[in-house]
Scaffold this active site. Structure first.
Site, short mmCIF file in Angstrom:
data_model
loop_
_atom_site.label_atom_id
_atom_site.label_comp_id
_atom_site.label_asym_id
_atom_site.label_seq_id
_atom_site.Cartn_x
_atom_site.Cartn_y
_atom_site.Cartn_z
N GLU A 263 28.07 9.86 -13.45
CA GLU A 263 28.52 9.44 -14.78
C GLU A 263 27.47 8.53 -15.43
O GLU A 263 27.37 8.45 -16.65
CB GLU A 263 29.86 8.69 -14.66
N MET B 24 17.52 4.22 -2.58
CA MET B 24 16.27 3.46 -2.44
C MET B 24 15.42 3.52 -3.71
O MET B 24 15.60 4.40 -4.55
CB MET B 24 15.48 3.94 -1.24
N GLY B 25 14.49 2.62 -3.78
CA GLY B 25 13.61 2.53 -4.94
C GLY B 25 13.49 1.07 -5.32
O GLY B 25 14.11 0.60 -6.25
N ARG B 26 12.68 0.36 -4.52
CA ARG B 26 12.53 -1.09 -4.73
C ARG B 26 11.90 -1.38 -6.08
O ARG B 26 12.30 -2.28 -6.79
CB ARG B 26 11.68 -1.66 -3.60
N GLY C 31 5.87 2.41 4.39
CA GLY C 31 7.16 3.01 4.77
C GLY C 31 6.97 4.47 5.14
O GLY C 31 6.20 5.18 4.50
N ARG D 84 -0.61 16.89 10.95
CA ARG D 84 -0.95 18.20 11.53
C ARG D 84 -2.00 18.92 10.67
O ARG D 84 -2.97 19.48 11.20
CB ARG D 84 0.32 19.04 11.63
N ASP E 192 9.58 7.41 -2.48
CA ASP E 192 9.86 6.88 -3.82
C ASP E 192 9.24 7.70 -4.97
O ASP E 192 9.62 7.52 -6.11
CB ASP E 192 9.37 5.43 -3.92
N THR F 250 5.41 8.94 0.33
CA THR F 250 6.45 7.93 0.18
C THR F 250 7.67 8.63 -0.40
O THR F 250 7.52 9.55 -1.21
CB THR F 250 6.02 6.78 -0.76
N ASP G 258 6.51 7.31 -6.43
CA ASP G 258 6.03 6.39 -7.46
C ASP G 258 4.51 6.24 -7.47
O ASP G 258 3.98 5.15 -7.62
CB ASP G 258 6.71 5.02 -7.29
N ARG H 162 15.18 7.88 4.51
CA ARG H 162 13.79 7.98 4.97
C ARG H 162 13.61 8.94 6.15
O ARG H 162 12.48 9.27 6.51
CB ARG H 162 13.27 6.59 5.34
N ARG I 195 3.12 -2.29 8.39
CA ARG I 195 2.50 -2.99 7.27
C ARG I 195 1.72 -4.15 7.90
O ARG I 195 2.28 -4.90 8.68
CB ARG I 195 3.58 -3.50 6.30
N SER J 141 37.37 11.15 -10.56
CA SER J 141 36.36 10.34 -9.86
C SER J 141 35.19 10.04 -10.79
O SER J 141 34.94 10.78 -11.74
CB SER J 141 35.83 11.12 -8.66
N ASP K 152 0.96 3.31 -2.46
CA ASP K 152 -0.09 2.61 -3.22
C ASP K 152 -0.64 1.38 -2.51
O ASP K 152 -1.82 1.05 -2.67
CB ASP K 152 0.35 2.32 -4.66
O1 F6P Z 1 9.47 3.75 1.40
C1 F6P Z 1 9.68 3.01 0.23
C2 F6P Z 1 10.97 2.30 0.36
O2 F6P Z 1 11.87 3.28 0.70
C3 F6P Z 1 11.52 1.51 -0.82
O3 F6P Z 1 12.22 2.25 -1.75
C4 F6P Z 1 12.36 0.51 -0.10
O4 F6P Z 1 12.63 -0.59 -0.86
C5 F6P Z 1 11.52 0.16 1.05
O5 F6P Z 1 10.86 1.36 1.39
C6 F6P Z 1 12.22 -0.44 2.20
O6 F6P Z 1 11.40 -0.37 3.32
P1 F6P Z 1 11.49 -1.29 4.60
O7 F6P Z 1 12.92 -1.39 4.97
O8 F6P Z 1 10.68 -0.54 5.61
O9 F6P Z 1 10.89 -2.58 4.24
#
Ligand code: F6P
Length: 327
Positions: free
Chosen positions: A193, A175-177, A16, A26, A133, A131, A135, A260, A77, A220, A108
């Site tokens: 909250e 985000m954060g799969r 990603g 660069r 994330d 990335t 992570d 992103r 990918r 809110s 990773d």
């Molecule tokens: O770049 C990591 C990430 O943002 C994850 O948090 C998210 O789940 C994933 O990419 C989604 O990426 P794509 O839509 O390119 O599969």
């Protein structure tokens, strides 16, 4: 700088994309040229390597990109690279283009593949963490994370405005799969909250009672949910809340891929620039199969096998901070 036999460094972005990848490219290109090493840009990550989609880069080919989001080398990918046949093809293309070392910019998955490839074909490879994330083990921050969390807080601040006007509860998905580090920091920064993130036990009942406690004195409410949360995504959580509290005016907002994109923050540009110099110098100094990152503001190298996201930990104090401050 020690002299190795490296003459032509290939650079690519993979997985990603993240803001700051261009600043990273660069930095690699300019550092290599500074040391009189040729640089080959490889388009679309491992996929482009297999297809021989490569070109010689000069110092002008990275002009005016430090401020741009995305990646000029594009990213992908690659399923084919998971096979030995695919990796053989990639190696043949590198030989054809006289590329004798690589800098991989990604997460990773990128480094796991780089490790296998480097060992199979004895090609020197180093990595740079990129990335949104955050992570990866081996760096305090990944390139793109700072920009992404600032994008999130700008969006959530706007949501807060409308939530406050309408006395609404918003469930905002970030985000954060596989991880919750975007949710964790932005939850604190936006005065959420509650935050729900993967890898921690979500006490949904405790969140309900907090909502009830706050019902009369708060107009809110915002709950930040990481997309990989085990309870399900924001819509599922929203449905549960609607069912339990039909009198709440509840809305769901998924921030998605806006996280992103965008111009990288100063933090991300500087991180990418520093790590790029270190990665090229590291390659020339004989480092192999390592990712260069920044820990406590010091350049550090970590073996690819250690960088995997599962080694990253959630600081439980951050969750506590959200609970204390959302009073
Ligand atoms: O770049 C990591 C990430 O943002 C994850 O948090 C998210 O789940 C994933 O990419 C989604 O990426 P794509 O839509 O390119 O599969």
């Amino acid at each position: 700088m020690s002299t190795t036999s490296i003459e032509n460094i290939g650079v690519f972005t993979s997985g990603g994309d993240s803001p700051g990848m261009n600043a990273a490219i660069r930095s690699v290109v300019r550092t290599a040229l500074y040391y009189n090493i040729q640089v080959t840009g490889i388009r679309r990550g491992y996929e482009g390597m297999i297809n021989g989609d490569m070109f010689i880069m000069d110092r002008r080919s990275v002009a005016n990109i430090v401020q741009r989001g995305g990646t000029i080398l594009k990213t992908a990918r690659s399923e084919q690279f998971r096979t030995i046949e695919g990796r053989k093809l990639a190696y043949q293309q590198l030989q054809k283009n006289k590329v004798d070392a690589l800098v991989a910019i990604g997460g990773d998955g990128t480094f796991a593949a780089a490790k296998i490839f480097g060992q199979e074909f004895n090609i020197p490879i180093v990595g740079m963490p990129a990335t949104i994330d955050n992570d990866l083990f081996g760096t305090d921050f990944t390139i793109g994370y700072d920009t992404a969390i600032n994008t999130v807080i700008n969006a959530v601040d706007r949501i807060r405005d409308t939530a406050e006007s309408h006395d609404r509860l918003f469930i905002v998905e970030v985000m954060g799969r596989d991880g919750g580090l975007i949710a964790l920091r932005t939850g604190i920064a936006t005065g959420a909250e509650a935050i729900l993130i993967p890898g921690t036990t979500t006490d949904i009942e405790a969140i309900y009672s907090r909502l009830e406690r706050d019902r009369r004195h708060k107009a809110s409410k915002i709950i930040i949910v990481a997309e990989g949360e085990e309870e399900g995504g924001a819509f599922k959580i929203g449905d549960q809340i609607k069912e339990k509290y039909p009198n709440y005016d509840t809305r769901v907002s998924i921030l998605g891929h806006i996280q992103r994109g965008g111009s990288p923050s100063c933090m991300d540009r500087v991180l990418a620039s520093r790590v790029g110099v270190a990665a090229v110098e590291g390659l020339l100094d004989g480092h192999r199969n390592e990712m260069f990152g920044l820990i406590h503001n010091t350049i550090t190298s970590t073996d690819f096998s250690q960088t995997v996201k599962h080694n990253t930990v959630i600081n439980p104090n951050f969750l506590k901070i959200v609970e204390i401050l959302s009073l």
